[in-house]
Write a protein that holds these residues in place. Structure first.
Motif, PDB file in Angstrom:
ATOM      1  N   LEU A   1      14.060  -6.376  -9.970  1.00  0.00           N
ATOM      2  CA  LEU A   1      13.934  -6.884  -8.606  1.00  0.00           C
ATOM      3  C   LEU A   1      13.452  -5.777  -7.692  1.00  0.00           C
ATOM      4  O   LEU A   1      13.913  -4.633  -7.801  1.00  0.00           O
ATOM      5  CB  LEU A   1      15.287  -7.422  -8.131  1.00  0.00           C
ATOM      6  N   ILE A   2      12.536  -6.093  -6.798  1.00  0.00           N
ATOM      7  CA  ILE A   2      12.119  -5.134  -5.778  1.00  0.00           C
ATOM      8  C   ILE A   2      12.387  -5.723  -4.405  1.00  0.00           C
ATOM      9  O   ILE A   2      12.074  -6.883  -4.130  1.00  0.00           O
ATOM     10  CB  ILE A   2      10.635  -4.724  -5.916  1.00  0.00           C
ATOM     11  N   ASP A   3      13.014  -4.909  -3.557  1.00  0.00           N
ATOM     12  CA  ASP A   3      13.304  -5.285  -2.177  1.00  0.00           C
ATOM     13  C   ASP A   3      12.277  -4.607  -1.287  1.00  0.00           C
ATOM     14  O   ASP A   3      12.272  -3.379  -1.147  1.00  0.00           O
ATOM     15  CB  ASP A   3      14.733  -4.842  -1.819  1.00  0.00           C
TER      16      ASP A   3
ATOM     17  N   ILE B   1      11.461 -10.490  -9.675  1.00  0.00           N
ATOM     18  CA  ILE B   1      11.806 -11.009  -8.356  1.00  0.00           C
ATOM     19  C   ILE B   1      11.345 -10.016  -7.299  1.00  0.00           C
ATOM     20  O   ILE B   1      11.560  -8.804  -7.439  1.00  0.00           O
ATOM     21  CB  ILE B   1      13.336 -11.221  -8.216  1.00  0.00           C
ATOM     22  N   ALA B   2      10.717 -10.509  -6.256  1.00  0.00           N
ATOM     23  CA  ALA B   2      10.431  -9.715  -5.057  1.00  0.00           C
ATOM     24  C   ALA B   2      11.119 -10.412  -3.888  1.00  0.00           C
ATOM     25  O   ALA B   2      11.014 -11.633  -3.744  1.00  0.00           O
ATOM     26  CB  ALA B   2       8.930  -9.616  -4.810  1.00  0.00           C
ATOM     27  N   ILE B   3      11.823  -9.624  -3.079  1.00  0.00           N
ATOM     28  CA  ILE B   3      12.603 -10.199  -1.993  1.00  0.00           C
ATOM     29  C   ILE B   3      12.369  -9.412  -0.722  1.00  0.00           C
ATOM     30  O   ILE B   3      12.111  -8.203  -0.763  1.00  0.00           O
ATOM     31  CB  ILE B   3      14.107 -10.232  -2.365  1.00  0.00           C
ATOM     32  N   SER B   4      12.446 -10.095   0.410  1.00  0.00           N
ATOM     33  CA  SER B   4      12.369  -9.427   1.714  1.00  0.00           C
ATOM     34  C   SER B   4      13.245 -10.195   2.689  1.00  0.00           C
ATOM     35  O   SER B   4      12.979 -11.360   2.989  1.00  0.00           O
ATOM     36  CB  SER B   4      10.926  -9.386   2.228  1.00  0.00           C
TER      37      SER B   4
ATOM     38  N   LEU C   1       9.160 -14.955  -5.580  1.00  0.00           N
ATOM     39  CA  LEU C   1       9.096 -14.300  -4.280  1.00  0.00           C
ATOM     40  C   LEU C   1       9.989 -15.071  -3.327  1.00  0.00           C
ATOM     41  O   LEU C   1       9.848 -16.285  -3.177  1.00  0.00           O
ATOM     42  CB  LEU C   1       7.661 -14.292  -3.746  1.00  0.00           C
ATOM     43  N   VAL C   2      10.917 -14.360  -2.689  1.00  0.00           N
ATOM     44  CA  VAL C   2      11.826 -14.964  -1.721  1.00  0.00           C
ATOM     45  C   VAL C   2      11.810 -14.111  -0.466  1.00  0.00           C
ATOM     46  O   VAL C   2      11.950 -12.889  -0.550  1.00  0.00           O
ATOM     47  CB  VAL C   2      13.267 -15.049  -2.264  1.00  0.00           C
TER      48      VAL C   2
END
Length: 268
Positions: A73-75, A137-140, A167-168
């Motif tokens: 996962l990357i934030d 997962i990529a999240i922001s 992507l979320v």
């Protein structure tokens, strides 16, 4: 390349070759906002996952995917690192990138205090120093989605995700952006046009925010290789409170103050 080394998200060690809006926002966060959020970091790290200015629990506002165990996962715009910490406790392998060294200093202090380690990058989420297809997962959460150019960071998120990756992002609603004044809380009055909405600069020139209306955002996601799976318009819970001054409970009970977007990278 050691992606955990500070500065590698930049095009230069001093950030001189970064886009103008990235440099401007970096100065703002290092000089002003970082201290405010730093004071709240410990409470965020201690708490169970919750989202947005109303602190809505994950059980009531499902932002994280159901199963994080074993996921990369990357934030994007990780701030003080609390979302990464929540993900790590759920079994994910998170990486955080943020434009503010002051924010990352707080994140590192929290890692040391709580014994939760994950890579932290000082850099621009529009250009992340990881290979293609590195993450599931990529999240922001009010990170890159608000402070980076969507026409740069969303294609970059697509590049970073594996086929089928998620992507979320949690962002201010378009309606809130149209109704919020330069200072103070949003009202029932529209204060800026929706057509052409993209880059929103503060009157004093210190900040650059970004907001795309729904139509352009849907098209951008599709053009970047995403399939939109859900869009949650957030209503503030009854009797909720917030420390933020740009929206109040009366407004946010009538209109959505935030949105949660969920998209999936095409498997092709």
């Amino acid at each position: 390349m050691d992606a955990t080394e500070p500065g590698l998200g930049d095009t230069g060690r001093d950030g001189a070759h970064l886009p103008e809006h990235v440099r401007r926002n970096r100065r703002l966060w290092d000089s002003r906002h970082g201290a405010w959020f730093g004071k709240r970091a410990r409470a965020q790290w201690v708490a169970e996952p919750h989202w947005g200015v109303w602190r809505i629990p994950q059980a009531e506002l499902p932002v994280f995917p159901d199963d994080l165990a074993g996921k990369d996962l990357i934030d994007l715009g990780c701030g003080t690192g609390y979302v990464c910490a929540w993900a790590a406790r759920a079994g994910a392998r998170p990486v955080g990138i943020d434009n503010s060294e002051r924010q990352l200093a707080t994140a590192r202090a929290m890692q040391h205090e709580f014994g939760v380690e994950f890579p932290l990058l000082h850099g621009n989420a529009e250009r992340v120093p990881y290979p293609d297809a590195s993450f599931d997962i990529a999240i922001s959460e009010h990170g890159a989605i608000g402070w980076c150019d969507p026409y740069r960071w969303i294609p970059e998120a697509a590049r970073l995700l594996r086929p089928g990756g998620e992507l979320v992002f949690v962002r201010n609603s378009t309606l809130l952006t149209l109704c919020v004044p330069e200072s103070g809380a949003a009202t029932a009055r529209l204060r800026r046009p929706q057509f052409g909405l993209h880059r929103v600069e503060s009157e004093d020139g210190t900040a650059v925010n970004f907001q795309l209306p729904h139509g352009p955002m849907v098209r951008l996601l599709r053009e970047s290789g995403f399939v939109l799976e859900d869009l949650l318009e957030v209503r503030a819970p009854e009797n909720a409170s917030t420390e933020y001054d740009y929206v109040d409970l009366e407004w946010a009970r009538q209109w959505p103050s935030a949105e949660v977007w969920k998209a999936r990278r095409s498997p092709r």
